[in-house]
Design a protein around this motif. Structure first.
Motif, PDB file in Angstrom:
ATOM      1  N   ASN A  64      -0.453 -29.571  29.650  1.00  0.00           N
ATOM      2  CA  ASN A  64      -0.979 -30.863  29.219  1.00  0.00           C
ATOM      3  C   ASN A  64      -1.782 -30.627  27.941  1.00  0.00           C
ATOM      4  O   ASN A  64      -2.997 -30.418  27.978  1.00  0.00           O
ATOM      5  CB  ASN A  64      -1.855 -31.489  30.310  1.00  0.00           C
ATOM      6  CG  ASN A  64      -2.398 -32.833  29.891  1.00  0.00           C
ATOM      7  OD1 ASN A  64      -1.853 -33.493  29.004  1.00  0.00           O
ATOM      8  ND2 ASN A  64      -3.479 -33.242  30.514  1.00  0.00           N
ATOM      9  N   VAL A  65      -1.124 -30.637  26.812  1.00  0.00           N
ATOM     10  CA  VAL A  65      -1.708 -30.288  25.520  1.00  0.00           C
ATOM     11  C   VAL A  65      -2.378 -31.513  24.899  1.00  0.00           C
ATOM     12  O   VAL A  65      -1.821 -32.601  24.893  1.00  0.00           O
ATOM     13  CB  VAL A  65      -0.618 -29.740  24.564  1.00  0.00           C
ATOM     14  CG1 VAL A  65      -1.177 -29.475  23.184  1.00  0.00           C
ATOM     15  CG2 VAL A  65       0.013 -28.486  25.153  1.00  0.00           C
ATOM     16  N   GLN A  66      -3.584 -31.293  24.352  1.00  0.00           N
ATOM     17  CA  GLN A  66      -4.319 -32.369  23.680  1.00  0.00           C
ATOM     18  C   GLN A  66      -4.658 -32.030  22.238  1.00  0.00           C
ATOM     19  O   GLN A  66      -5.269 -32.838  21.542  1.00  0.00           O
ATOM     20  CB  GLN A  66      -5.591 -32.683  24.466  1.00  0.00           C
ATOM     21  CG  GLN A  66      -5.295 -33.213  25.856  1.00  0.00           C
ATOM     22  CD  GLN A  66      -6.545 -33.380  26.675  1.00  0.00           C
ATOM     23  OE1 GLN A  66      -7.249 -32.424  26.959  1.00  0.00           O
ATOM     24  NE2 GLN A  66      -6.825 -34.616  27.044  1.00  0.00           N
ATOM     25  N   GLY A  67      -4.259 -30.845  21.775  1.00  0.00           N
ATOM     26  CA  GLY A  67      -4.497 -30.438  20.399  1.00  0.00           C
ATOM     27  C   GLY A  67      -3.913 -29.066  20.148  1.00  0.00           C
ATOM     28  O   GLY A  67      -3.674 -28.297  21.094  1.00  0.00           O
ATOM     29  N   VAL A  68      -3.675 -28.761  18.858  1.00  0.00           N
ATOM     30  CA  VAL A  68      -3.083 -27.477  18.475  1.00  0.00           C
ATOM     31  C   VAL A  68      -3.757 -26.957  17.213  1.00  0.00           C
ATOM     32  O   VAL A  68      -4.020 -27.712  16.283  1.00  0.00           O
ATOM     33  CB  VAL A  68      -1.552 -27.593  18.249  1.00  0.00           C
ATOM     34  CG1 VAL A  68      -0.837 -27.889  19.551  1.00  0.00           C
ATOM     35  CG2 VAL A  68      -1.214 -28.658  17.217  1.00  0.00           C
ATOM     36  N   PRO A  77      -0.514 -23.961   8.885  1.00  0.00           N
ATOM     37  CA  PRO A  77       0.775 -24.646   8.721  1.00  0.00           C
ATOM     38  C   PRO A  77       1.533 -24.801  10.041  1.00  0.00           C
ATOM     39  O   PRO A  77       2.276 -25.758  10.220  1.00  0.00           O
ATOM     40  CB  PRO A  77       1.549 -23.782   7.728  1.00  0.00           C
ATOM     41  CG  PRO A  77       0.870 -22.471   7.709  1.00  0.00           C
ATOM     42  CD  PRO A  77      -0.550 -22.698   8.131  1.00  0.00           C
ATOM     43  N   ILE A  78       1.305 -23.888  10.971  1.00  0.00           N
ATOM     44  CA  ILE A  78       1.960 -23.985  12.277  1.00  0.00           C
ATOM     45  C   ILE A  78       1.405 -25.186  13.038  1.00  0.00           C
ATOM     46  O   ILE A  78       2.151 -25.933  13.678  1.00  0.00           O
ATOM     47  CB  ILE A  78       1.769 -22.684  13.080  1.00  0.00           C
ATOM     48  CG1 ILE A  78       2.379 -21.501  12.321  1.00  0.00           C
ATOM     49  CG2 ILE A  78       2.383 -22.792  14.466  1.00  0.00           C
ATOM     50  CD1 ILE A  78       1.959 -20.148  12.842  1.00  0.00           C
ATOM     51  N   ALA A  79       0.092 -25.382  12.959  1.00  0.00           N
ATOM     52  CA  ALA A  79      -0.540 -26.521  13.631  1.00  0.00           C
ATOM     53  C   ALA A  79       0.007 -27.838  13.101  1.00  0.00           C
ATOM     54  O   ALA A  79       0.304 -28.757  13.882  1.00  0.00           O
ATOM     55  CB  ALA A  79      -2.055 -26.459  13.456  1.00  0.00           C
ATOM     56  N   THR A  80       0.160 -27.936  11.798  1.00  0.00           N
ATOM     57  CA  THR A  80       0.703 -29.167  11.219  1.00  0.00           C
ATOM     58  C   THR A  80       2.148 -29.375  11.652  1.00  0.00           C
ATOM     59  O   THR A  80       2.534 -30.478  12.050  1.00  0.00           O
ATOM     60  CB  THR A  80       0.591 -29.136   9.680  1.00  0.00           C
ATOM     61  OG1 THR A  80      -0.797 -29.015   9.332  1.00  0.00           O
ATOM     62  CG2 THR A  80       1.168 -30.386   9.059  1.00  0.00           C
ATOM     63  N   ALA A  81       2.954 -28.321  11.597  1.00  0.00           N
ATOM     64  CA  ALA A  81       4.361 -28.436  11.999  1.00  0.00           C
ATOM     65  C   ALA A  81       4.483 -28.880  13.452  1.00  0.00           C
ATOM     66  O   ALA A  81       5.273 -29.777  13.774  1.00  0.00           O
ATOM     67  CB  ALA A  81       5.078 -27.099  11.794  1.00  0.00           C
ATOM     68  N   LEU A  82       3.691 -28.289  14.330  1.00  0.00           N
ATOM     69  CA  LEU A  82       3.778 -28.614  15.750  1.00  0.00           C
ATOM     70  C   LEU A  82       3.208 -30.005  16.043  1.00  0.00           C
ATOM     71  O   LEU A  82       3.762 -30.760  16.845  1.00  0.00           O
ATOM     72  CB  LEU A  82       3.073 -27.551  16.582  1.00  0.00           C
ATOM     73  CG  LEU A  82       3.178 -27.688  18.093  1.00  0.00           C
ATOM     74  CD1 LEU A  82       4.615 -27.901  18.562  1.00  0.00           C
ATOM     75  CD2 LEU A  82       2.575 -26.461  18.759  1.00  0.00           C
ATOM     76  N   ALA A  95      -3.976 -31.673  15.114  1.00  0.00           N
ATOM     77  CA  ALA A  95      -4.173 -30.305  14.639  1.00  0.00           C
ATOM     78  C   ALA A  95      -5.664 -30.091  14.384  1.00  0.00           C
ATOM     79  O   ALA A  95      -6.392 -31.028  14.057  1.00  0.00           O
ATOM     80  CB  ALA A  95      -3.371 -30.065  13.360  1.00  0.00           C
ATOM     81  N   PHE A  96      -6.097 -28.839  14.533  1.00  0.00           N
ATOM     82  CA  PHE A  96      -7.471 -28.470  14.202  1.00  0.00           C
ATOM     83  C   PHE A  96      -7.449 -27.096  13.539  1.00  0.00           C
ATOM     84  O   PHE A  96      -6.461 -26.362  13.634  1.00  0.00           O
ATOM     85  CB  PHE A  96      -8.387 -28.478  15.442  1.00  0.00           C
ATOM     86  CG  PHE A  96      -7.954 -27.523  16.516  1.00  0.00           C
ATOM     87  CD1 PHE A  96      -8.344 -26.190  16.504  1.00  0.00           C
ATOM     88  CD2 PHE A  96      -7.148 -27.964  17.566  1.00  0.00           C
ATOM     89  CE1 PHE A  96      -7.935 -25.313  17.493  1.00  0.00           C
ATOM     90  CE2 PHE A  96      -6.736 -27.094  18.561  1.00  0.00           C
ATOM     91  CZ  PHE A  96      -7.131 -25.762  18.526  1.00  0.00           C
TER      92      PHE A  96
END
Length: 191
Positions: A64-68, A77-82, A95-96
């Protein structure tokens, strides 16, 4: 899991990011191989395939993901892509960015984008390449200090040099998309 996105990602990493020679890694270790993953993560195709592959991997785990996000710069860049891939699939995963040092002005905070996360958010920590896992461990500590719950570390490439064990020792799941061995096997197969 559909293997096409992973195979496309592996081919792009091999083409843009994999190097042989004599290198010193961020951990201080010497290596005959280096993966400069930023060449892949900053490429439009790389960002796309990372987003798709990571999304599929996370769905297998049913988190249960609420942020990456993760420690700057490799995770950014991975956070933005995901985050963008999740949005196309109907989920909002802000993303953070976790800073290495607190901001020197304004809020003096370690975590950028924390305002977009719910209280006690459950998040994924992202890293481009894991060797010893130190970048992920720093991010985990900073997030926990801020009251955020890291569920897992997702990395694009695991070098299989002890990072997975270090991360798991903190009670965190470890999700590699690929490994140095898989990249090298693909190179040998294509020669």
């Amino acid at each position: 899991m559909d293997q096409k996105p992973l195979l496309e990602l592996l081919r792009l990493i091999r083409k843009l990011s994999y190097r042989e020679g004599s290198f010193t890694l961020s951990s201080g270790k010497k290596s005959a191989f280096y993966i400069d993953l930023k060449a892949t993560t900053l490429h439009p195709d790389g960002a796309y395939w990372i987003g798709v592959t990571a999304w599929e991997r996370i769905q297998q785990e049913k988190f249960n993901v609420q942020g990456v996000g993760g420690l700057t710069l490799g995770a950014d860049p991975i956070a933005t892509a995901l985050s963008l891939e999740a949005r196309t699939r109907g989920s909002l995963w802000p993303a953070f960015i976790v800073r290495k040092e607190p901001k020197k002005h304004g809020t003096s905070q370690y975590i950028e984008g924390i305002e977009n996360l719910p209280l006690n958010a459950s998040v994924l920590v992202l890293e481009d390449v894991v060797t010893t896992g130190q970048s992920s461990l720093i991010a985990i500590d900073r997030l926990r200090e801020a009251g955020i719950n890291p569920l897992a570390v997702l990395t694009v490439v695991d070098r299989d040099e002890g990072g997975a064990e270090a991360i798991r020792s903190r009670g965190i799941s470890f999700l590699p998309l690929t490994s140095l061995k898989e990249i090298q096997n693909l190179i040998l197969k294509d020669r």
